[in-house]
Write a protein that holds these residues in place. Structure first.
Motif, PDB file in Angstrom:
ATOM      1  N   SER A  65       0.825  -1.213   0.000  1.00  0.00           N
ATOM      2  CA  SER A  65       0.000   0.000   0.000  1.00  0.00           C
ATOM      3  C   SER A  65       0.858   1.261   0.000  1.00  0.00           C
ATOM      4  CB  SER A  65      -0.959   0.009   1.191  1.00  0.00           C
ATOM      5  OG  SER A  65      -0.252   0.124   2.398  1.00  0.00           O
ATOM      6  N   GLU A  66       2.013   1.178   0.697  1.00  0.00           N
ATOM      7  CA  GLU A  66       2.941   2.313   0.690  1.00  0.00           C
ATOM      8  C   GLU A  66       4.330   1.808   1.055  1.00  0.00           C
ATOM      9  OE1 GLU A  66       4.067   6.341   3.126  1.00  0.00           O
ATOM     10  OE2 GLU A  66       2.038   5.569   3.334  1.00  0.00           O
ATOM     11  N   LEU A  67       5.210   1.831   0.088  1.00  0.00           N
ATOM     12  CA  LEU A  67       6.574   1.372   0.319  1.00  0.00           C
ATOM     13  C   LEU A  67       7.466   2.579   0.573  1.00  0.00           C
ATOM     14  CD1 LEU A  67       8.476  -1.048   0.453  1.00  0.00           C
ATOM     15  CD2 LEU A  67       8.860  -0.795  -2.007  1.00  0.00           C
ATOM     16  N   SER A  68       7.745   2.808   1.853  1.00  0.00           N
ATOM     17  CA  SER A  68       8.605   3.927   2.241  1.00  0.00           C
ATOM     18  C   SER A  68       9.377   3.511   3.487  1.00  0.00           C
ATOM     19  CB  SER A  68       7.776   5.180   2.540  1.00  0.00           C
ATOM     20  OG  SER A  68       6.990   4.981   3.695  1.00  0.00           O
ATOM     21  N   ALA A  69      10.415   4.269   3.797  1.00  0.00           N
ATOM     22  CA  ALA A  69      11.229   3.966   4.981  1.00  0.00           C
ATOM     23  C   ALA A  69      10.383   4.048   6.247  1.00  0.00           C
ATOM     24  CB  ALA A  69      12.414   4.919   5.060  1.00  0.00           C
ATOM     25  N   SER A  70       9.470   5.005   6.302  1.00  0.00           N
ATOM     26  CA  SER A  70       8.647   5.136   7.517  1.00  0.00           C
ATOM     27  C   SER A  70       7.666   3.965   7.654  1.00  0.00           C
ATOM     28  CB  SER A  70       7.902   6.466   7.529  1.00  0.00           C
ATOM     29  OG  SER A  70       6.980   6.540   6.469  1.00  0.00           O
ATOM     30  N   THR A  71       7.103   3.489   6.538  1.00  0.00           N
ATOM     31  CA  THR A  71       6.200   2.340   6.595  1.00  0.00           C
ATOM     32  C   THR A  71       6.964   1.087   7.001  1.00  0.00           C
ATOM     33  OG1 THR A  71       4.932   3.336   4.787  1.00  0.00           O
ATOM     34  CG2 THR A  71       4.409   1.073   5.350  1.00  0.00           C
ATOM     35  N   VAL A  72       8.161   0.922   6.444  1.00  0.00           N
ATOM     36  CA  VAL A  72       8.997  -0.218   6.835  1.00  0.00           C
ATOM     37  C   VAL A  72       9.308  -0.126   8.328  1.00  0.00           C
ATOM     38  CG1 VAL A  72      11.270  -1.307   6.582  1.00  0.00           C
ATOM     39  CG2 VAL A  72       9.988  -0.620   4.542  1.00  0.00           C
ATOM     40  N   GLY A  73       9.612   1.062   8.791  1.00  0.00           N
ATOM     41  CA  GLY A  73       9.890   1.267  10.215  1.00  0.00           C
ATOM     42  C   GLY A  73       8.713   0.872  11.095  1.00  0.00           C
ATOM     43  N   SER A  74       7.514   1.095  10.600  1.00  0.00           N
ATOM     44  CA  SER A  74       6.326   0.753  11.398  1.00  0.00           C
ATOM     45  C   SER A  74       6.073  -0.752  11.455  1.00  0.00           C
ATOM     46  CB  SER A  74       5.094   1.477  10.834  1.00  0.00           C
ATOM     47  OG  SER A  74       4.706   0.912   9.598  1.00  0.00           O
ATOM     48  N   THR A  75       6.781  -1.507  10.644  1.00  0.00           N
ATOM     49  CA  THR A  75       6.581  -2.968  10.628  1.00  0.00           C
ATOM     50  C   THR A  75       7.574  -3.716  11.514  1.00  0.00           C
ATOM     51  OG1 THR A  75       8.047  -3.341   8.730  1.00  0.00           O
ATOM     52  CG2 THR A  75       5.712  -2.883   8.239  1.00  0.00           C
ATOM     53  N   LYS A  76       8.460  -3.008  12.193  1.00  0.00           N
ATOM     54  CA  LYS A  76       9.514  -3.682  12.971  1.00  0.00           C
ATOM     55  C   LYS A  76       8.963  -4.654  14.010  1.00  0.00           C
ATOM     56  CE  LYS A  76      13.291  -0.587  12.119  1.00  0.00           C
ATOM     57  NZ  LYS A  76      14.426   0.134  12.610  1.00  0.00           N
ATOM     58  N   THR A  77       7.896  -4.292  14.684  1.00  0.00           N
ATOM     59  CA  THR A  77       7.304  -5.194  15.677  1.00  0.00           C
ATOM     60  C   THR A  77       6.748  -6.437  14.992  1.00  0.00           C
ATOM     61  OG1 THR A  77       6.741  -3.345  17.123  1.00  0.00           O
ATOM     62  CG2 THR A  77       5.546  -5.402  17.484  1.00  0.00           C
ATOM     63  N   LEU A  78       6.095  -6.248  13.865  1.00  0.00           N
ATOM     64  CA  LEU A  78       5.538  -7.371  13.108  1.00  0.00           C
ATOM     65  C   LEU A  78       6.653  -8.259  12.550  1.00  0.00           C
ATOM     66  CD1 LEU A  78       2.959  -8.718  12.149  1.00  0.00           C
ATOM     67  CD2 LEU A  78       2.910  -7.151  10.211  1.00  0.00           C
ATOM     68  N   ILE A  79       7.739  -7.661  12.139  1.00  0.00           N
ATOM     69  CA  ILE A  79       8.884  -8.435  11.643  1.00  0.00           C
ATOM     70  C   ILE A  79       9.492  -9.257  12.777  1.00  0.00           C
ATOM     71  CG2 ILE A  79      11.237  -8.266  10.727  1.00  0.00           C
ATOM     72  CD1 ILE A  79      10.236  -5.854   9.046  1.00  0.00           C
ATOM     73  N   ARG A  80       9.602  -8.663  13.936  1.00  0.00           N
ATOM     74  CA  ARG A  80      10.126  -9.387  15.101  1.00  0.00           C
ATOM     75  C   ARG A  80       9.204 -10.573  15.437  1.00  0.00           C
ATOM     76  NH1 ARG A  80      11.786  -5.346  17.856  1.00  0.00           N
ATOM     77  NH2 ARG A  80       9.776  -4.698  18.657  1.00  0.00           N
ATOM     78  N   GLN A  81       7.913 -10.335  15.379  1.00  0.00           N
ATOM     79  CA  GLN A  81       6.925 -11.377  15.630  1.00  0.00           C
ATOM     80  C   GLN A  81       7.039 -12.490  14.584  1.00  0.00           C
ATOM     81  OE1 GLN A  81       3.006  -9.854  16.680  1.00  0.00           O
ATOM     82  NE2 GLN A  81       2.099 -11.392  15.346  1.00  0.00           N
ATOM     83  N   ALA A  82       7.231 -12.119  13.326  1.00  0.00           N
ATOM     84  CA  ALA A  82       7.409 -13.110  12.254  1.00  0.00           C
ATOM     85  C   ALA A  82       8.640 -13.969  12.525  1.00  0.00           C
ATOM     86  CB  ALA A  82       7.531 -12.415  10.900  1.00  0.00           C
ATOM     87  N   ASN A  83       9.695 -13.352  13.011  1.00  0.00           N
ATOM     88  CA  ASN A  83      10.908 -14.116  13.352  1.00  0.00           C
ATOM     89  C   ASN A  83      10.633 -15.125  14.457  1.00  0.00           C
ATOM     90  OD1 ASN A  83      13.500 -13.343  11.874  1.00  0.00           O
ATOM     91  ND2 ASN A  83      12.543 -11.360  12.238  1.00  0.00           N
ATOM     92  N   TRP A  84       9.882 -14.727  15.470  1.00  0.00           N
ATOM     93  CA  TRP A  84       9.542 -15.655  16.560  1.00  0.00           C
ATOM     94  C   TRP A  84       8.696 -16.812  16.042  1.00  0.00           C
ATOM     95  CZ3 TRP A  84       7.648 -11.041  19.912  1.00  0.00           C
ATOM     96  CH2 TRP A  84       8.755 -10.416  20.514  1.00  0.00           C
ATOM     97  N   HIS A  85       7.674 -16.466  15.246  1.00  0.00           N
ATOM     98  CA  HIS A  85       6.815 -17.520  14.701  1.00  0.00           C
ATOM     99  C   HIS A  85       7.595 -18.427  13.747  1.00  0.00           C
ATOM    100  CE1 HIS A  85       3.105 -14.922  15.689  1.00  0.00           C
ATOM    101  NE2 HIS A  85       3.197 -15.898  16.577  1.00  0.00           N
ATOM    102  N   GLY A  86       8.489 -17.837  12.980  1.00  0.00           N
ATOM    103  CA  GLY A  86       9.320 -18.642  12.073  1.00  0.00           C
ATOM    104  C   GLY A  86      10.200 -19.609  12.836  1.00  0.00           C
TER     105      GLY A  86
END
Length: 186
Positions: free
Chosen positions: A153-174
């Motif tokens: 929906s929006e590929l920008s540094a700030s949007t990527v920054g807002s996904t850090k918690t979700l990325i961390r969660q993905a790592n745990w689930h992975g």
């Protein structure tokens, strides 16, 4: 030629052939698990590279989507394999149990029953680990797809920054999925 072989020898040959087939299927399952664990790692690495400062987001996001597509294929294979193993395993052990009942010699039948129980218990552990991996795959794939949807929906540094918690969660689930797949391999 088979009708000329005495029944016990023909049964033994059939049994040896089945054992070889089962061994090959186990090796294939181990190989698939290793490939799935590797794909989890590749998907998470591609996702994590999006958070590297100064990264060219569009090419990296395309790499992530390509790895995610491969991960989706692996996840589908894992789900299908878990269902198939459950169905085919029940039929296989039921047939084995019926064959065991036809053994007339009590000592041999008891030994065959012990082997059947031991293999059934081992197979049960494999199925349990497969089911666990299948269930853990759901939140993992959800995390990966949520990140993809958000960044599409929006590929920008700030949007990527807002996904850090979700990325961390993905790592745990992975990691949970990888551990279950390692249990399957064992």
């Amino acid at each position: 030629a088979l009708p000329l072989i005495p029944a016990p020898l023909a049964f033994g040959a059939d049994s040896a052939e089945k054992a070889a087939m089962v061994k090959e299927k186990i090796q294939n399952l181990r190989q698939e698990c290793a490939q799935e664990r590797n794909q989890i790692t590749l998907s998470l690495e591609a996702l994590s590279r999006l958070t590297v400062p100064g990264v060219d987001l569009r090419p990296q996001f395309d790499k992530y989507k390509a790895e995610l597509a491969k991960m989706e294929d692996k996840a589908r294979l894992l789900r299908d394999r878990a269902v198939s193993m459950k169905e085919k395993g029940q039929a296989f052990f039921s047939e084995w149990e019926q064959q065991t009942r036809t053994i007339h010699n009590e000592d041999i039948r008891k030994e065959a029953e012990k082997r059947l129980a031991k293999r059934g218990k081992s197979y049960g552990r494999i199925l349990s680990a497969m089911e666990e991996a299948r269930q853990e795959l759901v939140p993992f794939m959800s995390d990966l797809n949520d990140v993809r949807k958000l960044l599409e929906s929006e590929l920008s540094a700030s949007t990527v920054g807002s996904t850090k918690t979700l990325i961390r969660q993905a790592n745990w689930h992975g990691e949970d999925v990888r551990e279950s797949l390692t249990d399957v391999e064992k």
